[in-house]
Design a protein around this motif. Sequence first.
Motif, short mmCIF file in Angstrom:
data_model
loop_
_atom_site.label_atom_id
_atom_site.label_comp_id
_atom_site.label_asym_id
_atom_site.label_seq_id
_atom_site.Cartn_x
_atom_site.Cartn_y
_atom_site.Cartn_z
N GLY A 92 -59.31 28.46 40.06
CA GLY A 92 -59.54 28.05 41.45
C GLY A 92 -58.60 26.96 41.94
O GLY A 92 -58.90 26.30 42.92
N ARG A 93 -57.46 26.79 41.29
CA ARG A 93 -56.51 25.76 41.75
C ARG A 93 -55.43 26.42 42.60
O ARG A 93 -55.24 27.64 42.57
CB ARG A 93 -55.89 25.05 40.54
CG ARG A 93 -56.96 24.30 39.74
CD ARG A 93 -56.35 23.51 38.59
NE ARG A 93 -55.83 24.37 37.54
CZ ARG A 93 -54.87 24.00 36.69
NH1 ARG A 93 -54.32 22.81 36.79
NH2 ARG A 93 -54.47 24.82 35.74
N THR A 94 -54.72 25.58 43.37
CA THR A 94 -53.68 26.15 44.24
C THR A 94 -52.36 25.41 44.04
O THR A 94 -52.32 24.24 43.65
CB THR A 94 -54.06 26.03 45.73
OG1 THR A 94 -54.43 24.68 45.99
CG2 THR A 94 -55.19 26.96 46.10
N LEU A 95 -51.29 26.12 44.36
CA LEU A 95 -49.95 25.55 44.23
C LEU A 95 -49.46 25.09 45.59
O LEU A 95 -49.52 25.85 46.56
CB LEU A 95 -49.00 26.62 43.66
CG LEU A 95 -47.57 26.17 43.38
CD1 LEU A 95 -47.54 25.17 42.22
CD2 LEU A 95 -46.69 27.36 43.04
N ALA A 96 -48.99 23.83 45.66
CA ALA A 96 -48.43 23.33 46.93
C ALA A 96 -47.16 24.12 47.25
O ALA A 96 -46.33 24.37 46.38
CB ALA A 96 -48.13 21.85 46.79
N GLN A 97 -47.03 24.50 48.52
CA GLN A 97 -45.87 25.29 48.96
C GLN A 97 -44.95 24.42 49.81
O GLN A 97 -45.46 23.59 50.58
CB GLN A 97 -46.34 26.44 49.86
CG GLN A 97 -47.33 27.37 49.22
CD GLN A 97 -46.67 28.27 48.21
OE1 GLN A 97 -45.55 28.71 48.43
NE2 GLN A 97 -47.33 28.51 47.10
N PRO A 98 -43.65 24.64 49.73
CA PRO A 98 -42.78 23.94 50.66
C PRO A 98 -43.15 24.35 52.09
O PRO A 98 -43.47 25.52 52.32
CB PRO A 98 -41.37 24.42 50.31
CG PRO A 98 -41.50 25.31 49.13
CD PRO A 98 -42.95 25.56 48.85
N GLU A 99 -43.12 23.40 53.02
CA GLU A 99 -43.56 23.67 54.39
C GLU A 99 -42.86 24.91 54.96
O GLU A 99 -43.48 25.73 55.61
CB GLU A 99 -43.26 22.45 55.28
CG GLU A 99 -43.38 22.77 56.75
CD GLU A 99 -44.28 21.80 57.50
OE1 GLU A 99 -44.67 20.80 56.91
OE2 GLU A 99 -44.56 22.10 58.66
N CYS A 100 -41.56 25.03 54.66
CA CYS A 100 -40.81 26.13 55.25
C CYS A 100 -41.32 27.49 54.78
O CYS A 100 -41.00 28.50 55.36
CB CYS A 100 -39.33 25.98 54.91
SG CYS A 100 -39.03 25.99 53.15
N GLN A 101 -42.12 27.52 53.70
CA GLN A 101 -42.61 28.80 53.19
C GLN A 101 -44.04 29.09 53.56
O GLN A 101 -44.54 30.18 53.30
CB GLN A 101 -42.49 28.81 51.67
CG GLN A 101 -41.06 28.91 51.23
CD GLN A 101 -40.97 29.34 49.79
OE1 GLN A 101 -41.96 29.60 49.14
NE2 GLN A 101 -39.77 29.41 49.30
N ARG A 102 -44.72 28.08 54.15
CA ARG A 102 -46.13 28.33 54.46
C ARG A 102 -46.22 29.12 55.76
O ARG A 102 -45.41 28.95 56.66
CB ARG A 102 -46.88 26.99 54.61
CG ARG A 102 -47.01 26.27 53.29
CD ARG A 102 -48.16 25.30 53.32
NE ARG A 102 -47.99 24.22 54.27
CZ ARG A 102 -47.48 23.03 53.97
NH1 ARG A 102 -47.08 22.77 52.75
NH2 ARG A 102 -47.37 22.10 54.89
N PRO A 103 -47.28 29.96 55.86
CA PRO A 103 -47.45 30.68 57.12
C PRO A 103 -47.60 29.67 58.25
O PRO A 103 -48.13 28.58 58.05
CB PRO A 103 -48.77 31.44 56.92
CG PRO A 103 -49.15 31.29 55.49
CD PRO A 103 -48.31 30.23 54.87
N LYS A 104 -47.16 30.03 59.46
CA LYS A 104 -47.08 29.08 60.58
C LYS A 104 -48.42 28.40 60.88
O LYS A 104 -48.50 27.24 61.18
CB LYS A 104 -46.59 29.78 61.84
CG LYS A 104 -45.11 30.07 61.81
CD LYS A 104 -44.42 29.54 63.05
CE LYS A 104 -42.91 29.40 62.92
NZ LYS A 104 -42.23 30.32 62.04
N ASP A 105 -49.56 29.18 60.76
CA ASP A 105 -50.86 28.58 61.10
C ASP A 105 -51.39 27.71 59.97
O ASP A 105 -52.51 27.27 59.99
CB ASP A 105 -51.88 29.68 61.42
CG ASP A 105 -52.03 30.64 60.27
OD1 ASP A 105 -51.28 30.50 59.27
OD2 ASP A 105 -52.87 31.54 60.36
N ASN A 106 -50.57 27.46 58.98
CA ASN A 106 -51.06 26.73 57.82
C ASN A 106 -50.18 25.51 57.54
O ASN A 106 -50.12 25.04 56.41
CB ASN A 106 -51.01 27.70 56.63
CG ASN A 106 -52.12 27.39 55.67
OD1 ASN A 106 -52.83 26.41 55.88
ND2 ASN A 106 -52.26 28.19 54.65
N ARG A 107 -49.45 25.06 58.56
CA ARG A 107 -48.51 23.96 58.34
C ARG A 107 -49.17 22.61 58.50
O ARG A 107 -50.40 22.52 58.59
CB ARG A 107 -47.31 24.14 59.26
CG ARG A 107 -46.55 25.39 58.80
CD ARG A 107 -45.12 25.38 59.21
NE ARG A 107 -44.47 26.54 58.61
CZ ARG A 107 -43.33 27.01 59.02
NH1 ARG A 107 -42.70 26.46 60.03
NH2 ARG A 107 -42.80 28.04 58.42
#
Length: 360
Positions: free
Chosen positions: A340-355
């Motif tokens: 149940g853990r998550t990996l932090a994504q670089p902002e440029c790769q996150r979907p737009k509604d998730n920035r």
Amino acid sequence: MLLRLRRDASTLAFDRVLQLASELGLVPRFLDEDRTLLQLDPASDADASRQRFADRSLFEDLEAVRAVLESADAPERSQRRADCAETTVRVGDAVFGGGRAALIAGPCSVESEQRVVEIARAVRDAGATLLRGGAFKPRTSPYSFQGLGLPGLELLAAAREATGLGIVTEVLDPRDVEPVAAVADVLQIGSRSMSNTALLIEAGRSGKPVLVKRGLAAKGRELLLAAEYVLDQGNDQVILCERGVRGFDSVTRNVLDVGAIAWLKRETHLPVIADPSHAAGSAELVPPLARAGLAAGADGLIVEVHTAPHELRSDAEQAVSPATFAEIAREAQRILAIDGRTLAQPECQRPKDNREGQRV
Ligand code: PEP
Ligand code: MN
């Protein structure tokens, strides 16, 4: 001196303790949220010698004091407690701890602006949220390349400018903490420096997050006590790193101690990451060790990545390509998802509604 105070003490009784401490030149500091453990430290060297003669009974007899303890009885700041959340260290898009993990990647040492910018772009596109790279290199031999030093920091600053990635870089000397902290987003204390207490203290004072790597033959307890030096400066932004310890076999450069990762996650609220590169010593063994570190509970990885390893002047054999690093990042997401853990994504790769502001 350490005092255990009564929970039900009146304000008056409580103030009497603080007043006596101040008369004796002692600075009070609470060690717990309940304000029952009070550390009294001398304000100056002169006060320290006076304190040696301070009668414990002066405090023992006070109404608010349940016991005068030895300082060694104090709970350590790194200790995990049932009622406290894990510490999370956030640097830009990277989040370590509290069910979140992040990837740090980049060259062992920075050698040219063009190369470090190229690598920074490649690792960011593959999923790294911080760029690693050494300007000051701790080499076993004094005749090996020692890093570019201060000019190397400028190359790292250029890579941050070009990519937005925060910088993780090593500081070797307490005198260099200031210039390194001016560029670094995270100060790395390398294995060879884990027991350099002056350096740990100075790094702690910088106020920057500090990545403390386990010494070449240090016990898990010793790593926690090294972190304690940073925490004791009022800096709680500490990340621990298991990078392998010296073993009898040379099939890998060091023995990645996954047991220690699991143990650390039980003992401390601090985030723990794994360095599969310095454990493996060869590029092809980095991915399986990265998987093992995360499966044991690590809150992230620090990986050496290069686009032209033949040019590297340190640790060329263990540098993985951006493509291999991208595969490590994909595997990391799958392994972290198991619990149940998550990996932090670089902002440029996150979907737009998730920035920004809605991090996952
Ligand atoms: C490094 O990160 O390049 C390094 C020198 O690591 P360690 O201190 O773990 O050997
Ligand atoms: Mn290295």
